[in-house]
Enzyme design. Structure first.
Site, PDB file in Angstrom:
ATOM      1  N   ASP A 126      -5.227  38.595  71.926  1.00 14.05           N
ATOM      2  CA  ASP A 126      -6.269  38.016  73.466  1.00 14.05           C
ATOM      3  C   ASP A 126      -5.930  38.624  74.653  1.00 14.05           C
ATOM      4  O   ASP A 126      -4.849  39.067  74.842  1.00 14.05           O
ATOM      5  CB  ASP A 126      -6.400  36.631  72.950  1.00 14.05           C
ATOM      6  CG  ASP A 126      -6.547  36.094  72.135  1.00 14.05           C
ATOM      7  OD1 ASP A 126      -7.334  36.393  71.832  1.00 14.05           O
ATOM      8  OD2 ASP A 126      -6.290  34.550  71.641  1.00 14.05           O
TER       9      ASP A 126
ATOM     10  N   LYS B 148     -12.488  38.153  74.656  1.00 17.07           N
ATOM     11  CA  LYS B 148     -13.498  38.712  75.530  1.00 17.07           C
ATOM     12  C   LYS B 148     -13.534  39.994  75.911  1.00 17.07           C
ATOM     13  O   LYS B 148     -12.354  40.433  76.808  1.00 17.07           O
ATOM     14  CB  LYS B 148     -14.087  37.287  75.947  1.00 17.07           C
ATOM     15  CG  LYS B 148     -14.279  36.251  75.449  1.00 17.07           C
ATOM     16  CD  LYS B 148     -15.185  35.902  76.566  1.00 17.07           C
ATOM     17  CE  LYS B 148     -15.127  33.777  75.673  1.00 17.07           C
ATOM     18  NZ  LYS B 148     -14.285  33.058  76.135  1.00 17.07           N
TER      19      LYS B 148
ATOM     20  N   MET C  81      -8.652  25.281  81.307  1.00 14.09           N
ATOM     21  CA  MET C  81     -10.098  26.030  81.829  1.00 14.09           C
ATOM     22  C   MET C  81     -10.959  25.262  83.379  1.00 14.09           C
ATOM     23  O   MET C  81     -12.355  25.138  81.908  1.00 14.09           O
ATOM     24  CB  MET C  81     -10.248  26.727  79.531  1.00 14.09           C
ATOM     25  CG  MET C  81      -9.802  27.177  79.553  1.00 14.09           C
ATOM     26  SD  MET C  81     -10.500  26.846  77.751  1.00 14.09           S
ATOM     27  CE  MET C  81      -9.242  24.950  77.320  1.00 14.09           C
TER      28      MET C  81
HETATM   29  N1  SAH Z   1      -3.225  28.876  74.885  1.00 13.67           N
HETATM   30  C1  SAH Z   1      -3.294  29.308  75.833  1.00 13.67           C
HETATM   31  C2  SAH Z   1      -4.040  28.610  75.994  1.00 13.67           C
HETATM   32  C3  SAH Z   1      -5.571  29.058  76.267  1.00 13.67           C
HETATM   33  S1  SAH Z   1      -6.844  28.261  76.858  1.00 13.67           S
HETATM   34  C4  SAH Z   1      -1.193  28.412  76.186  1.00 13.67           C
HETATM   35  O1  SAH Z   1      -1.284  27.784  75.635  1.00 13.67           O
HETATM   36  O2  SAH Z   1      -1.806  28.099  77.259  1.00 13.67           O
HETATM   37  C5  SAH Z   1      -7.238  28.918  78.745  1.00 13.67           C
HETATM   38  C6  SAH Z   1      -6.149  28.699  79.746  1.00 13.67           C
HETATM   39  O3  SAH Z   1      -5.397  28.390  79.812  1.00 13.67           O
HETATM   40  C7  SAH Z   1      -7.257  29.104  80.580  1.00 13.67           C
HETATM   41  O4  SAH Z   1      -8.220  29.055  81.003  1.00 13.67           O
HETATM   42  C8  SAH Z   1      -6.105  28.323  82.092  1.00 13.67           C
HETATM   43  O5  SAH Z   1      -6.260  27.545  82.143  1.00 13.67           O
HETATM   44  C9  SAH Z   1      -4.928  28.694  80.733  1.00 13.67           C
HETATM   45  N2  SAH Z   1      -3.845  29.692  81.266  1.00 13.67           N
HETATM   46  C10 SAH Z   1      -3.659  30.525  80.205  1.00 13.67           C
HETATM   47  N3  SAH Z   1      -2.926  31.011  81.179  1.00 13.67           N
HETATM   48  C11 SAH Z   1      -2.574  31.013  82.456  1.00 13.67           C
HETATM   49  C12 SAH Z   1      -1.542  31.520  83.851  1.00 13.67           C
HETATM   50  N4  SAH Z   1      -1.245  32.491  83.611  1.00 13.67           N
HETATM   51  N5  SAH Z   1      -1.511  30.152  84.609  1.00 13.67           N
HETATM   52  C13 SAH Z   1      -2.542  29.540  84.630  1.00 13.67           C
HETATM   53  N6  SAH Z   1      -2.826  28.852  83.653  1.00 13.67           N
HETATM   54  C14 SAH Z   1      -3.486  29.386  82.600  1.00 13.67           C
END
Ligand code: SAH
Length: 501
Positions: A37, A59, A174
């Site tokens: 992803d 995406k 998100m």
């Molecule tokens: N599976 C992922 C989450 C996926 S949903 C996890 O466990 O972290 C995607 C969301 O994760 C983004 O919209 C944001 O809110 C958060 N996210 C992912 N990477 C991030 C980062 N480096 N810093 C802040 N938020 C992050």
């Protein structure tokens, strides 16, 4: 008989490559196919097999994303074709990662799969901003909440009333776009507007930024600061703790953009140290090390290494490659048993130590002149001496030893070739506060790649590892602002930090 087809649903962590688990790295290095992803850490696929099929299934701006159904089918199809598949996702695969749906599809198809949890952004981004999601005094529970849904919508799957009453920290994923309506909804349902809140953008990544405030004003502050996804929102008393325990955004190099021009394969140590100190690192490798094939003269020299009474190594690359060459000739470290080993630079000595041998002579200053001096007490007249090094290098050492009556041979183990500059590296260099050079070749090949009227900003400070590199920089018309006193990576970082503070 069951085939070897299997899918690993693997979490890649929140972005800092150091937070990829050992298990994740092992599986990435082994996989036949990797489906990944957008939010995976930079460089996460560097160790994939060269013949592995790497497929982006996230995406793409403008392009229709692959549907979850299509991804599920692709996973099933690959596993059925006996492939070992890594399905790599940002953070944890089961936290807002649709990993559950993929596991269901594999289970329904009767195919084997494994889950490798990852460090989720909802814990890691706050942690890197100095916010513990639980705390004995102020938060005994934490809720992970998706902010993807607009709470104004009738069919919201979330009970905002219950979340407003939730006795602990709320961590919203998100949720940047919907933050105004989420915070309004929570306050309307009774959560105090004065409760501390923080939003962490690009958590654990070089550009990490935190915006703090209260539930009442966080949405406005976030908009004002222009925060973009990915970002995590934390609501709760713990959000205020960053004022006392924030650590990452407060290093001595915070806010400084530092360019690293060493070869990609060697850059990680330096880049990592700079990042730990808060710098934003621009990776702009100017050179690449290309080992020469161990054949012809090189092979016969290395095969006869037992005949040399003194072996000189002038760089960490040379030290590593000498051992590779020894192995190619059917030898190992024992072939060096009779020789005195001399090394220029603590990095070279460390590379030897990693191979189980220690250098006998390491001059204090890491330049060929110093090694010539340090070797004065070692008898060389009439003896065979080997200098193992790059093909193009200064001849000072071989010449000095020849003058003393030694029979000197040079083992040219590698070539240093220019690495084409990516547009990203070029743009990064143009905005750098510091440009670091760890060898003469990084200077000359970077300037060559940049072309006439080079693209280094006037205000950029040039940092050199030592006098030889500095001299080359000056020959090319650069002013050297910082020169390391100790001519190794540690010394360079120290000099840079003392210049910046
Ligand atoms: N599976 C992922 C989450 C996926 S949903 C996890 O466990 O972290 C995607 C969301 O994760 C983004 O919209 C944001 O809110 C958060 N996210 C992912 N990477 C991030 C980062 N480096 N810093 C802040 N938020 C992050």
């Amino acid at each position: 008989m069951a085939g070897r087809g299997i899918v690993h649903l693997v979490g890649a962590g929140p972005g800092d490559p150091g937070l990829l688990s050992a298990r994740a790295l092992e599986l990435i290095a082994r996989a036949d196919a990797i489906l990944y992803d957008r939010l995976i850490p930079p460089g996460a696929l560097d160790r994939a097999r060269p013949d592995a099929e790497l497929r982006y299934v996230g995406k793409r701006p403008g392009d229709p994303a692959m549907s979850q159904q299509e991804i599920n089918s692709l996973l099933v199809e690959l596993a059925r074709a006996d492939r070992e598949v890594v399905r790599l996702k940002g953070g944890d695969p089961f936290v807002f990662g649709r990993g559950g749906e993929e596991a269901e599809a594999l289970a329904a198809a009767g195919l084997p799969f494994q889950v490798v949890p990852g460090v989720t952004a909802g814990i890691a981004a706050p942690a890197y901003a100095g916010i513990p999601v639980t705390h004995r005094d102020s938060a005994s529970a934490v809720a992970f909440v998706t902010g993807h849904e607009d709470p104004e919508k009738e069919e919201s799957a979330l009970d905002w009333e219950a979340l407003a009453r939730f006795p602990g920290t709320l961590v919203l994923y998100m949720g940047i776009k919907n933050l105004p309506s989420i915070s309004a909804q929570l306050m309307q349902a009774g959560r105090a507007g004065a409760e501390p809140a923080a939003v962490i953008e690009h958590g654990t990544l070089p550009g990490q930024r935190t915006v703090g405030g209260t539930l009442g004003n966080i949405a406005a502050r976030v908009q004002e600061a222009g925060v973009r996804a990915p970002a995590i929102t934390v609501v709760g008393a713990v959000a205020a703790m960053r004022e006392t325990i924030a650590w990452r955004e407060f290093g001595p190099l915070r806010g400084r953009r530092v360019a690293v021009t060493r070869a990609r394969a060697q850059a990680s140590g330096l880049a990592e140290r700079l990042r730990c100190l808060g710098a934003e690192v621009v990776e702009a490798p100017a050179i690449r090390i290309v080992p020469r094939p161990v054949q012809g003269d090189l092979a016969s020299t290395v095969a006869a290494i037992g005949d040399y009474s003194l072996v000189c190594l002038t760089s960490p690359n040379g030290a590593g490659l000498l051992f590779d060459a020894l192995r190619a000739c059917g030898h190992d470290a024992r072939a060096l048993a009779g020789a005195t080993l001399a090394a220029i630079g603590p990095g070279t000595a460390a590379e030897l130590a990693r191979r189980g041998v220690s250098a006998d002579v390491v001059p204090e200053r890491s330049v060929a002149e110093a090694l010539v001096e340090a070797l004065e007490s070692i008898p060389v007249e009439g003896r065979k001496v080997l200098v193992a090094r790059a093909a193009e290098a200064r001849d000072l050492l071989p010449e000095a030893l020849t003058r003393r009556g030694a029979e000197v041979h040079v083992a040219a183990l590698y070539d240093t070739v220019p690495e084409p500059l990516s547009d990203q590296a070029r743009a990064g260099l143009e905005r750098s506060d510091y440009v670091t050079f760890t060898s003469s070749s990084t200077v000359s090949l970077l300037l060559e790649a940049l072309g006439p009227g080079h693209g280094l900003p006037e205000s950029a400070r040039i940092v050199s590892i030592g006098p030889i590199t500095s001299a080359t920089a000056r020959e090319h018309g650069l002013s050297v602002h910082v020169e390391a006193e100790r001519h190794d990576i540690g010394g360079l970082v120290e000099a840079l930090v003392s210049d910046a503070t």
